[in-house]
Motif scaffolding. Structure first.
Motif, PDB file in Angstrom:
ATOM      1  N   GLU A 196      78.520  11.624 -12.365  1.00 32.04           N
ATOM      2  CA  GLU A 196      77.921  10.442 -13.003  1.00 32.04           C
ATOM      3  C   GLU A 196      78.144   9.201 -12.148  1.00 32.04           C
ATOM      4  N   ARG A 197      79.344   9.084 -11.585  1.00 31.60           N
ATOM      5  CA  ARG A 197      79.679   7.920 -10.779  1.00 31.60           C
ATOM      6  C   ARG A 197      78.836   7.825  -9.508  1.00 31.60           C
ATOM      7  N   ILE A 198      78.546   8.974  -8.879  1.00 32.06           N
ATOM      8  CA  ILE A 198      77.763   8.927  -7.638  1.00 32.06           C
ATOM      9  C   ILE A 198      76.270   9.071  -7.906  1.00 32.06           C
ATOM     10  N   GLY A 199      75.895   9.226  -9.175  1.00 35.87           N
ATOM     11  CA  GLY A 199      74.486   9.183  -9.533  1.00 35.87           C
ATOM     12  C   GLY A 199      73.713  10.471  -9.399  1.00 35.87           C
ATOM     13  N   ILE A 200      74.362  11.605  -9.684  1.00 39.11           N
ATOM     14  CA  ILE A 200      73.629  12.868  -9.698  1.00 39.11           C
ATOM     15  C   ILE A 200      73.761  13.502 -11.068  1.00 39.11           C
ATOM     16  N   HIS A 201      72.872  14.436 -11.365  1.00 41.04           N
ATOM     17  CA  HIS A 201      72.883  15.085 -12.674  1.00 41.04           C
ATOM     18  C   HIS A 201      74.185  15.840 -12.878  1.00 41.04           C
ATOM     19  N   PRO A 202      74.631  15.950 -14.130  1.00 43.56           N
ATOM     20  CA  PRO A 202      75.877  16.679 -14.402  1.00 43.56           C
ATOM     21  C   PRO A 202      75.777  18.135 -13.938  1.00 43.56           C
ATOM     22  N   PRO A 203      76.795  18.627 -13.262  1.00 49.60           N
ATOM     23  CA  PRO A 203      76.747  19.999 -12.753  1.00 49.60           C
ATOM     24  C   PRO A 203      77.010  21.023 -13.855  1.00 49.60           C
ATOM     25  N   SER A 204      76.527  22.223 -13.609  1.00 45.94           N
ATOM     26  CA  SER A 204      76.768  23.330 -14.531  1.00 45.94           C
ATOM     27  C   SER A 204      78.183  23.864 -14.315  1.00 45.94           C
ATOM     28  N   ASP A 205      78.588  24.789 -15.182  1.00 43.97           N
ATOM     29  CA  ASP A 205      79.905  25.421 -15.020  1.00 43.97           C
ATOM     30  C   ASP A 205      79.996  26.161 -13.686  1.00 43.97           C
ATOM     31  N   THR A 206      78.886  26.797 -13.287  1.00 45.02           N
ATOM     32  CA  THR A 206      78.865  27.522 -12.015  1.00 45.02           C
ATOM     33  C   THR A 206      79.081  26.575 -10.844  1.00 45.02           C
ATOM     34  N   THR A 207      78.426  25.423 -10.881  1.00 48.40           N
ATOM     35  CA  THR A 207      78.591  24.445  -9.803  1.00 48.40           C
ATOM     36  C   THR A 207      80.008  23.896  -9.779  1.00 48.40           C
ATOM     37  N   CYS A 208      80.599  23.683 -10.950  1.00 49.99           N
ATOM     38  CA  CYS A 208      81.993  23.208 -11.004  1.00 49.99           C
ATOM     39  C   CYS A 208      82.937  24.216 -10.356  1.00 49.99           C
ATOM     40  N   ARG A 209      82.712  25.506 -10.612  1.00 52.76           N
ATOM     41  CA  ARG A 209      83.537  26.537  -9.971  1.00 52.76           C
ATOM     42  C   ARG A 209      83.354  26.506  -8.459  1.00 52.76           C
ATOM     43  N   MET A 210      82.106  26.269  -8.029  1.00 55.88           N
ATOM     44  CA  MET A 210      81.828  26.211  -6.598  1.00 55.88           C
ATOM     45  C   MET A 210      82.531  25.018  -5.948  1.00 55.88           C
TER      46      MET A 210
END
Length: 89
Positions: free
Chosen positions: A66-80
């Motif tokens: 949110e701070r850098i201005g991109i869409h919230p990541p999915s759980d998979t992206t968070c793991r990555m």
């Protein structure tokens, strides 16, 4: 003694985006974009002092997005993102 001057000029020119290659399966494009997003988030977290995957919680990763201005990541992206931080040491 020399004094460094403060400048607001950019050090690097922004990169030009190239179109992605055509003809790949849809899954390839999804994975490619997910990797780019995870890399941007991992770099932003490292810049803020998050060096351990255990401190990179989903909440912190999403707040950084949110701070850098991109869409919230999915759980998979968070793991990555955590994987990139873990193996980037």
């Amino acid at each position: 003694m020399a004094v460094a001057a403060v400048t607001t000029e950019q050090y690097h020119k922004p990169l030009r985006k190239k179109p992605l290659p055509a003809g790949r399966p849809r899954e390839w494009y999804i994975t490619h974009n997910r990797r780019l997003k995870a890399m941007r988030l991992a770099i932003a977290l490292l810049d803020t002092g998050v060096y351990c995957p255990s401190t990179a919680t989903d909440r912190r990763i999403r707040a950084t997005a949110e701070r850098i201005g991109i869409h919230p990541p999915s759980d998979t992206t968070c793991r990555m993102v955590r994987s990139l931080i873990r193996h980037g040491r």
